[in-house]
Design a protein around this motif. Structure first.
Motif, PDB file in Angstrom:
ATOM      1  N   THR A 152      15.022  -2.160  18.075  1.00 38.10           N
ATOM      2  CA  THR A 152      13.804  -1.959  18.360  1.00 38.10           C
ATOM      3  C   THR A 152      12.611  -3.020  18.106  1.00 38.10           C
ATOM      4  N   GLY A 153      13.358  -4.259  17.460  1.00 38.20           N
ATOM      5  CA  GLY A 153      12.571  -5.578  17.217  1.00 38.20           C
ATOM      6  C   GLY A 153      11.690  -5.437  16.144  1.00 38.20           C
ATOM      7  N   LEU A 154      11.893  -4.473  15.370  1.00 40.36           N
ATOM      8  CA  LEU A 154      11.042  -3.916  13.988  1.00 40.36           C
ATOM      9  C   LEU A 154      11.731  -4.970  13.109  1.00 40.36           C
ATOM     10  N   PRO A 155      10.932  -5.169  11.956  1.00 41.86           N
ATOM     11  CA  PRO A 155      11.262  -5.887  10.804  1.00 41.86           C
ATOM     12  C   PRO A 155      12.560  -4.877  10.187  1.00 41.86           C
ATOM     13  N   ASN A 156      13.052  -5.687   9.646  1.00 41.95           N
ATOM     14  CA  ASN A 156      14.437  -4.890   8.763  1.00 41.95           C
ATOM     15  C   ASN A 156      14.128  -4.772   7.407  1.00 41.95           C
ATOM     16  N   ARG A 157      15.174  -4.316   6.616  1.00 39.70           N
ATOM     17  CA  ARG A 157      15.138  -4.182   5.147  1.00 39.70           C
ATOM     18  C   ARG A 157      14.955  -5.535   4.682  1.00 39.70           C
ATOM     19  N   VAL A 158      15.800  -6.850   5.227  1.00 39.21           N
ATOM     20  CA  VAL A 158      15.672  -7.923   4.534  1.00 39.21           C
ATOM     21  C   VAL A 158      14.274  -8.621   4.441  1.00 39.21           C
ATOM     22  N   LEU A 159      13.519  -8.172   5.449  1.00 37.57           N
ATOM     23  CA  LEU A 159      12.022  -8.696   5.680  1.00 37.57           C
ATOM     24  C   LEU A 159      11.255  -7.970   4.732  1.00 37.57           C
ATOM     25  N   LEU A 160      11.545  -6.496   4.607  1.00 37.36           N
ATOM     26  CA  LEU A 160      10.806  -5.668   3.816  1.00 37.36           C
ATOM     27  C   LEU A 160      10.874  -6.241   2.314  1.00 37.36           C
ATOM     28  N   ARG A 161      12.358  -6.496   2.102  1.00 32.25           N
ATOM     29  CA  ARG A 161      12.557  -7.115   0.678  1.00 32.25           C
ATOM     30  C   ARG A 161      11.448  -8.362   0.542  1.00 32.25           C
ATOM     31  N   GLU A 162      11.211  -9.345   1.352  1.00 32.07           N
ATOM     32  CA  GLU A 162      10.639 -10.236   1.321  1.00 32.07           C
ATOM     33  C   GLU A 162       8.962  -9.967   1.058  1.00 32.07           C
ATOM     34  N   TYR A 163       8.730  -8.790   1.610  1.00 28.50           N
ATOM     35  CA  TYR A 163       7.234  -8.595   1.602  1.00 28.50           C
ATOM     36  C   TYR A 163       7.145  -8.161   0.235  1.00 28.50           C
ATOM     37  N   ARG A 211       4.236   1.453  15.688  1.00 27.36           N
ATOM     38  CA  ARG A 211       3.609   0.484  15.712  1.00 27.36           C
ATOM     39  C   ARG A 211       2.125   0.673  16.182  1.00 27.36           C
ATOM     40  N   ALA A 212       1.994   1.460  16.929  1.00 24.95           N
ATOM     41  CA  ALA A 212       0.727   1.905  17.839  1.00 24.95           C
ATOM     42  C   ALA A 212      -0.295   2.599  16.880  1.00 24.95           C
ATOM     43  N   ASN A 213       0.467   3.305  15.900  1.00 26.80           N
ATOM     44  CA  ASN A 213      -0.378   4.023  15.114  1.00 26.80           C
ATOM     45  C   ASN A 213      -0.711   3.535  13.370  1.00 26.80           C
ATOM     46  N   THR A 214      -0.189   2.262  13.531  1.00 29.35           N
ATOM     47  CA  THR A 214      -0.519   1.579  12.336  1.00 29.35           C
ATOM     48  C   THR A 214      -1.513   0.353  12.587  1.00 29.35           C
ATOM     49  N   ARG A 215      -2.036   0.058  11.533  1.00 30.19           N
ATOM     50  CA  ARG A 215      -2.873  -1.551  11.614  1.00 30.19           C
ATOM     51  C   ARG A 215      -1.990  -2.585  11.572  1.00 30.19           C
ATOM     52  N   PRO A 216      -2.562  -3.606  12.279  1.00 31.34           N
ATOM     53  CA  PRO A 216      -1.812  -4.920  12.492  1.00 31.34           C
ATOM     54  C   PRO A 216      -1.253  -5.333  10.936  1.00 31.34           C
ATOM     55  N   ASP A 217      -1.962  -5.015   9.938  1.00 37.91           N
ATOM     56  CA  ASP A 217      -1.423  -5.604   8.583  1.00 37.91           C
ATOM     57  C   ASP A 217      -0.626  -4.623   7.936  1.00 37.91           C
ATOM     58  N   ASP A 218      -0.185  -3.551   8.521  1.00 39.77           N
ATOM     59  CA  ASP A 218       0.765  -2.821   7.711  1.00 39.77           C
ATOM     60  C   ASP A 218       2.081  -3.227   8.596  1.00 39.77           C
ATOM     61  N   VAL A 219       3.130  -3.150   7.715  1.00 40.60           N
ATOM     62  CA  VAL A 219       4.581  -3.455   8.289  1.00 40.60           C
ATOM     63  C   VAL A 219       5.347  -2.198   8.798  1.00 40.60           C
ATOM     64  N   VAL A 220       5.870  -2.166   9.710  1.00 38.30           N
ATOM     65  CA  VAL A 220       6.696  -1.001  10.104  1.00 38.30           C
ATOM     66  C   VAL A 220       8.084  -1.747  10.482  1.00 38.30           C
ATOM     67  N   VAL A 221       8.953  -0.919   9.673  1.00 32.78           N
ATOM     68  CA  VAL A 221      10.365  -1.321   9.188  1.00 32.78           C
ATOM     69  C   VAL A 221      11.237  -0.279   9.654  1.00 32.78           C
ATOM     70  N   ARG A 222      12.534  -0.574  10.457  1.00 31.09           N
ATOM     71  CA  ARG A 222      13.540   0.210  10.737  1.00 31.09           C
ATOM     72  C   ARG A 222      14.449   0.094   9.330  1.00 31.09           C
ATOM     73  N   LEU A 223      14.900   1.176   8.672  1.00 30.13           N
ATOM     74  CA  LEU A 223      15.857   0.878   7.732  1.00 30.13           C
ATOM     75  C   LEU A 223      17.228   1.027   7.999  1.00 30.13           C
ATOM     76  N   GLY A 224      17.309   1.820   9.433  1.00 24.20           N
ATOM     77  CA  GLY A 224      18.482   1.998   9.865  1.00 24.20           C
ATOM     78  C   GLY A 224      18.934   3.485  10.370  1.00 24.20           C
ATOM     79  N   GLY A 225      19.582   3.525  11.214  1.00 23.32           N
ATOM     80  CA  GLY A 225      19.810   4.993  11.732  1.00 23.32           C
ATOM     81  C   GLY A 225      18.327   5.374  12.174  1.00 23.32           C
ATOM     82  N   ASP A 226      18.059   6.729  12.000  1.00 27.78           N
ATOM     83  CA  ASP A 226      16.720   7.064  12.278  1.00 27.78           C
ATOM     84  C   ASP A 226      15.900   7.254  11.174  1.00 27.78           C
ATOM     85  N   GLU A 227      16.262   6.153  10.049  1.00 22.98           N
ATOM     86  CA  GLU A 227      15.047   6.062   8.863  1.00 22.98           C
ATOM     87  C   GLU A 227      14.168   4.966   9.326  1.00 22.98           C
TER      88      GLU A 227
END
Ligand code: C2E
Ligand code: MG
Ligand code: MG
Length: 573
Positions: A152-163, A211-227
């Motif tokens: 999906t090109g979304l940030p993943n868990r690694v990036l979320l951890r950095e946030y 992505r379309a329903n969140t603000r630019p400063d929100d972070v959308v992450v795919r944790l894996g699978g359908d999560e």
């Protein structure tokens, strides 16, 4: 006359050869090399030095000043994003420092150059310049890949951890945030039914909607699978998170066009607020507990984390391991209850009812453990055992009455029930027509795209279906049209009320009439008295089940039952 000095000739020759070799060596290394004297005059440089900075090789000549070269570079655009004076001052400082030093310089033209500066005794220096643009880009690509989901090109868990790094210096996000954990409802079925490419396309479409329903400063992450998870910059709690959750639930539920097909899924959301230095693992765990609640509340909804959820999860965990142990220790057992034909008063089938012979608590009825099995998903494994055990038992009967097995909605949604049933039939060699599956209206109420297809597939195998506890749920007549049941079982509450409540009789009459029209047979559940049996018979029910004819009994008591109802059973060895 004196001839040329052969020694000197040799020495000159050697020097020439040396110089040529040096030249070849210098001009064949990929790094740019340059020597400057103490007055910043170029003594020597190689071809790569000019090339790295996009300068014509013949324009970079010994004797030029550093300033001249810098001017050439600024004219060629191979210069850093600062004024030439500023750059020269920086070089002066390095020279004055008289120390070896390494620096990385980004040029306006996009190149990245690594410079290694080494001072010489005359206050001059030798520097090597290396174009590391490609290496840097590759490193960046690698770093990006490690932090993003490939699909999906979304940030993943690694990036979320950095946030959410607990260390303030490393944390990328400040201020109050809400963590929303999303789990798609019904995704597995789309994946199973339409294939993985369709599943992938659906995940991408979901990512896009998130992505379309969140603000630019929100972070959308795919944790894996359908999560998925969303890090929401939310100052106004709980309103911001609530509004976002509601919006996402509605957005995800809009239909998706996948190739020629139109599919719908849903999402459940668990929410937790992060206050400063909460650890990511903990936040995700809390959000997950809330998500679990949202799912248990019927999916397509959201829940906030509450502290009590943790202890509840612990209790559940304890019970879950208890159940797993019970399964391994074979503490489960099937009881059987007869179903009697109203006309013949003979046995028309036996319903398998699950019991747990608990080592400490004694014999437990399904209501004491089935809900927990459903919550934890253990019902899939337990249901698999029930199916196999029921089929094995039934295959031993000489009477070819069917065995009825209760199926949980979770089993039907799981997707593994068809192979499970096929296995049970194969192992036991029970003809499919002797297996009847009882499902409740909950299955139809929660109907996901896959359940109808699964039920149809089982029907095509030759299995029969009964709609259990009819009248207790929504009792929508539309359900009866949606799937061709073989049998409807009127819930025992109506039968109990037959004597006292005239409307109960009217309902039984109506159900019988309806089923006649639809070609389904009707069984009355919970028949306890002869009066009830008489009414049920006169209203035209096809079969009865209840304590009047026999309570559920262990398999060992079956021979008795068979004799009582004129059937026999032969034990296979
Ligand atoms: P059910 O399928 O409607 O089963 C009938 C229930 O009514 C059984 O309770 C049975 O013992 C009880 N019953 C039968 N005749 C009478 C009567 O004359 N009077 C009264 N008061 N009760 C009667 P049980 O065995 O406790 O099972 C309860 C429910 O648990 C079942 O309802 C079924 O929905 C579920 N269940 C049982 N076994 C399984 C199983 O293997 N898998 C799943 N998923 N659910 C099961
Ligand atoms: Mg039943
Ligand atoms: Mg029932």
């Amino acid at each position: 006359m004196q001839g040329p000095d052969p020694l000197r000739q040799d020495a000159e020759h050697d020097a020439l050869i040396m110089s040529q070799r040096f030249d070849v060596a210098l001009n064949n290394i990929t790094q740019g090399v340059c020597f400057f004297d103490g007055q910043q005059r170029l003594i020597l440089s190689n071809r790569s030095y000019a090339e790295i900075y996009g300068l014509a090789v013949e324009r970079v000549r010994p004797g030029m000043s550093l300033r001249d070269i810098v001017d050439l570079r600024y004219a060629a655009g191979s210069c850093p994003d600062m004024a030439p004076e500023e750059y020269l001052t920086w070089r002066d400082r390095i020279q004055a420092g008289s120390e070896q030093c390494d620096s990385i310089v980004s040029l306006k033209n996009g190149k990245i150059i690594s410079i290694h500066h080494r001072p010489m005794p005359d206050n001059g220096w030798v520097a090597t310049h290396e174009d590391i643009t490609e290496r840097r880009r590759a490193e960046e690509r690698l770093a990006y890949t490690a932090r993003h989901d490939a699909l999906t090109g979304l940030p993943n868990r690694v990036l979320l951890r950095e946030y959410l790094d607990p260390h303030p210096d490393r944390r990328r996000r400040e201020g109050p945030v809400a963590v929303l954990c999303l789990d798609l409802d019904g995704f597995k079925h789309v994946n199973d039914q339409f294939g993985h490419p369709a599943g992938d396309a659906l995940l991408c479409a979901v990512a896009e909607r998130l992505r379309a329903n969140t603000r630019p400063d929100d972070v959308v992450v795919r944790l894996g699978g359908d999560e998925f998870a969303i890090l929401q910059n939310a100052a106004a709690q709980p309103d911001d998170a609530t509004a976002l959750a509601k919006r996402l639930i509605a957005e995800i539920a809009r239909p998706y066009a996948l190739g020629g097909d139109c599919v719908t899924i849903g999402t459940s959301i668990g929410i937790v607020w992060a206050v400063g230095d909460d650890e990511l693992g903990l936040l995700l765990k809390f959000a997950d507990l809330a998500l679990y609640r949202a799912k248990a509340a019927g999916r397509g909804t959201y829940r906030f984390f509450e502290p009590g959820m943790e202890s509840e999860a612990k209790r559940r965990h304890g019970l879950e391991s208890d159940l797993r142990r019970a399964l391994a220790n074979r503490e489960f057992e099937l009881f059987f209850q007869p179903m009697i034909g109203t006309r013949t008063r003979g046995l028309i089938g036996l319903e398998a009812l699950l019991r747990w012979r608990h080592p400490a608590r004694g014999l437990l009825a399904p209501r004491e453990f089935i809900p927990m099995c459903e919550e934890t998903g253990l019902i899939v494994q337990l249901g698999d055992w029930v199916l196999q055990e029921a089929c094995l038992q039934a295959a031993r009967w000489t009477s070819d009455v069917p065995v009825a097995v209760n199926l949980s909605p979770i089993q039907l949604e799981d997707g593994g029930v068809v192979p499970s049933i096929k296995r049970a039939l194969a192992i036991s060699r029970l003809p499919p027509r002797r297996l009847e599956l009882e499902i409740t209206e909950t299955v139809l109420l929660r109907q996901t795209p896959g359940t109808t297809a699964t039920m149809q597939e089982l029907r095509d195998l030759g299995l029969r279906f009964a709609l259990d506890d009819f009248g207790t749920g929504y009792s929508s007549i539309a359900y009866l049209r949606r799937f061709p049941f073989d049998r409807i079982k009127i819930d025992k509450s109506f039968i109990t009320d037959l004597g006292a409540d005239p409307s109960a009789r009217a309902i039984v009459q109506a159900i019988v009439l309806l089923c006649r029209g639809l070609g389904m047979s009707v069984t009355a559940e919970g028949v306890e008295t002869t009066e009830q049996a008489a009414v049920v018979c006169s209203e035209g029910c096809d079969a009865m089940q209840g304590f009047l004819f026999g309570a559920p009994h262990p398999a060992a008591r079956l021979p008795e039952m068979f004799t009582q109802f004129g059937s026999a059973m032969i034990e296979a060895t």
